[in-house]
Design an enzyme around this catalytic site. Structure first.
Site, PDB file in Angstrom:
ATOM      1  N   MET A  28       0.850  -1.292   0.089  1.00 24.82           N
ATOM      2  CA  MET A  28      -0.017  -0.051   0.094  1.00 24.82           C
ATOM      3  C   MET A  28       0.997   1.263   0.048  1.00 24.82           C
ATOM      4  O   MET A  28       1.909   1.118   0.719  1.00 24.82           O
ATOM      5  CB  MET A  28      -1.080   0.077   1.185  1.00 24.82           C
ATOM      6  CG  MET A  28      -0.361   0.094   2.581  1.00 24.82           C
ATOM      7  SD  MET A  28      -1.405  -0.196   3.782  1.00 24.82           S
ATOM      8  CE  MET A  28      -2.764   1.105   3.536  1.00 24.82           C
ATOM      9  N   GLY A  29       0.474   2.202  -0.800  1.00 26.00           N
ATOM     10  CA  GLY A  29       1.231   3.509  -0.770  1.00 26.00           C
ATOM     11  C   GLY A  29       2.456   3.497  -1.959  1.00 26.00           C
ATOM     12  O   GLY A  29       2.776   4.339  -2.218  1.00 26.00           O
ATOM     13  N   GLN A  30       2.279   2.335  -2.807  1.00 22.89           N
ATOM     14  CA  GLN A  30       3.549   1.948  -3.564  1.00 22.89           C
ATOM     15  C   GLN A  30       2.902   1.187  -4.900  1.00 22.89           C
ATOM     16  O   GLN A  30       3.489   0.231  -5.518  1.00 22.89           O
ATOM     17  CB  GLN A  30       4.465   1.216  -3.028  1.00 22.89           C
ATOM     18  CG  GLN A  30       5.294   1.714  -1.919  1.00 22.89           C
ATOM     19  CD  GLN A  30       6.620   1.149  -1.632  1.00 22.89           C
ATOM     20  OE1 GLN A  30       6.640   0.077  -1.665  1.00 22.89           O
ATOM     21  NE2 GLN A  30       8.025   1.938  -1.957  1.00 22.89           N
ATOM     22  N   TYR A  32       5.588   1.953  -7.563  1.00 26.16           N
ATOM     23  CA  TYR A  32       6.888   0.925  -6.956  1.00 26.16           C
ATOM     24  C   TYR A  32       6.642  -0.417  -7.216  1.00 26.16           C
ATOM     25  O   TYR A  32       7.481  -1.082  -7.766  1.00 26.16           O
ATOM     26  CB  TYR A  32       7.273   1.405  -5.690  1.00 26.16           C
ATOM     27  CG  TYR A  32       8.593   0.873  -5.281  1.00 26.16           C
ATOM     28  CD1 TYR A  32       9.772   1.545  -5.366  1.00 26.16           C
ATOM     29  CD2 TYR A  32       8.699  -0.392  -4.448  1.00 26.16           C
ATOM     30  CE1 TYR A  32      11.120   1.296  -4.862  1.00 26.16           C
ATOM     31  CE2 TYR A  32       9.881  -0.616  -4.007  1.00 26.16           C
ATOM     32  CZ  TYR A  32      11.057   0.117  -4.240  1.00 26.16           C
ATOM     33  OH  TYR A  32      12.231  -0.223  -3.676  1.00 26.16           O
ATOM     34  N   PRO A  46      15.191  -7.497  -1.976  1.00 28.47           N
ATOM     35  CA  PRO A  46      15.473  -7.352  -0.615  1.00 28.47           C
ATOM     36  C   PRO A  46      14.231  -6.970   0.126  1.00 28.47           C
ATOM     37  O   PRO A  46      13.241  -6.306  -0.617  1.00 28.47           O
ATOM     38  CB  PRO A  46      16.437  -5.878  -0.792  1.00 28.47           C
ATOM     39  CG  PRO A  46      16.957  -5.795  -2.230  1.00 28.47           C
ATOM     40  CD  PRO A  46      15.678  -6.406  -3.030  1.00 28.47           C
ATOM     41  N   GLY A  47      14.248  -7.217   1.359  1.00 29.08           N
ATOM     42  CA  GLY A  47      12.959  -6.633   2.211  1.00 29.08           C
ATOM     43  C   GLY A  47      13.407  -5.265   2.618  1.00 29.08           C
ATOM     44  O   GLY A  47      14.023  -4.728   2.042  1.00 29.08           O
ATOM     45  N   ILE A  75      15.651  -2.706   4.280  1.00 27.36           N
ATOM     46  CA  ILE A  75      16.856  -2.582   4.598  1.00 27.36           C
ATOM     47  C   ILE A  75      17.124  -1.333   5.056  1.00 27.36           C
ATOM     48  O   ILE A  75      16.351  -0.224   4.742  1.00 27.36           O
ATOM     49  CB  ILE A  75      17.889  -2.814   3.248  1.00 27.36           C
ATOM     50  CG1 ILE A  75      17.338  -4.078   2.322  1.00 27.36           C
ATOM     51  CG2 ILE A  75      19.306  -2.642   3.570  1.00 27.36           C
ATOM     52  CD1 ILE A  75      17.567  -5.193   3.064  1.00 27.36           C
TER      53      ILE A  75
END
Ligand code: CAA
Length: 241
Positions: A142-144, A147, A177-178, A180
């Site tokens: 959410m919010g992405q 992305y 990646p989670g 980072i």
């Protein structure tokens, strides 16, 4: 001189850790960056890694920049598509510009960069392309919307290109990646990070850039030739796929 590796967004955050880890592993490294001259200069002074400025969302600029790197250091054997930006907003507030900027950098940037090194890798029958996607491309966030769409697109790009490169000894892999500990993640509102995100990470902490960099070193190595089209997750147990 070792193989030549080019890292986009390679002077800050995860990219800086990747550039440094590849240098430590014996590669001749070039770090691309887009905007922050001061950070890039400091990174160069600290590591000795040459830095090159261009915007990966600009196809022609990628061609010119890569030609310069190859003239200085030799043909690019390893390309790490790491450069990425966020323009987070709930979808009902997201502007077309926020959508386009993220797609242009985080997805089209992979085309722009890889297209300029691909023919050379095919001619030399060797190449390693490592695309830094994201857990948020795998699960959505959410919010992405911008992305998440771009990072999911990076995974499709990886799998398609892996098939094309296989016969020429070119591997194409993705790392997801989670969360980072970089400026990008620390820009998330503190309450969201503490109350919403951290509780979702079973190891109970943010990852370190070096933990992603080690994954890149493995995928870039000559010994990883049988690993292609894969997605390597480094997310502290937040998502299993
Ligand atoms: N996970 C869970 N809940 C989230 C969330 C997240 N990542 N982001 C926002 N929310 C929740 C908020 O807690 C809030 O819930 P409540 O109304 O119950 O309090 C609700 O969504 C709305 O959020 P805001 O009040 O903050 O709304 P806003 O319009 O002011 O801002 C936002 C929205 C810009 C999306 C802001 O919340 C934000 O930046 N969130 C973080 C989004 C995010 O996770 N980005 C990842 C950045 S790191 C990255 O991208 C690297 C990577 O690859 C992992």
């Amino acid at each position: 001189m070792g193989r030549v590796a080019l890292v986009t967004g390679g002077s800050r955050g995860i990219g800086a850790a990747i550039s440094t880890a590849l240098k430590d592993a014996g590669y001749t490294v070039a770090a691309n960056y887009a905007g922050n001259d001061e950070k890039a200069r400091a990174f160069h002074e600290e590591t000795g890694i040459p830095v090159y400025k261009w915007d990966v969302s600009n196809y022609e600029a990628c061609g010119t920049g890569i030609a310069q790197v190859e003239s200085d250091l030799g043909p690019v054997d390893v390309l790490v598509n790491n450069a990425g930006i966020t323009r987070d907003a709930m979808f009902h507030k997201m502007t077309p510009q926020q959508w386009q900027e993220v797609i242009n950098t985080n997805l089209t940037g992979l085309f722009n960069m890889t297209h300029h090194v691909w023919s050379g890798m095919r001619e030399r029958s060797f190449g390693r392309v490592v695309n830094i996607s994201s857990i948020n491309g795998q699960k959505g966030q959410m919010g992405q919307a911008n992305y998440s769409a771009a990072k999911a697109g990076d995974l499709g790009f990886t799998k398609a290109l892996a098939q094309e490169g296989a016969a020429k000894n070119i591997t194409v892999n993705a790392i997801c990646p989670g969360y980072i500990a970089t400026e990008m993640v620390l820009a998330v509102p503190e309450n969201v990070l503490k109350e919403r995100i951290l509780p979702q990470i079973p190891v109970g902490r943010l990852g370190q850039p070096e933990e992603v960099a080690r994954c890149v070193v493995f995928l870039a190595s000559d010994e990883a030739g049988f690993v292609t089209g894969s997605t390597l997750s480094a997310n502290g147990g937040q998502l299993f796929v």
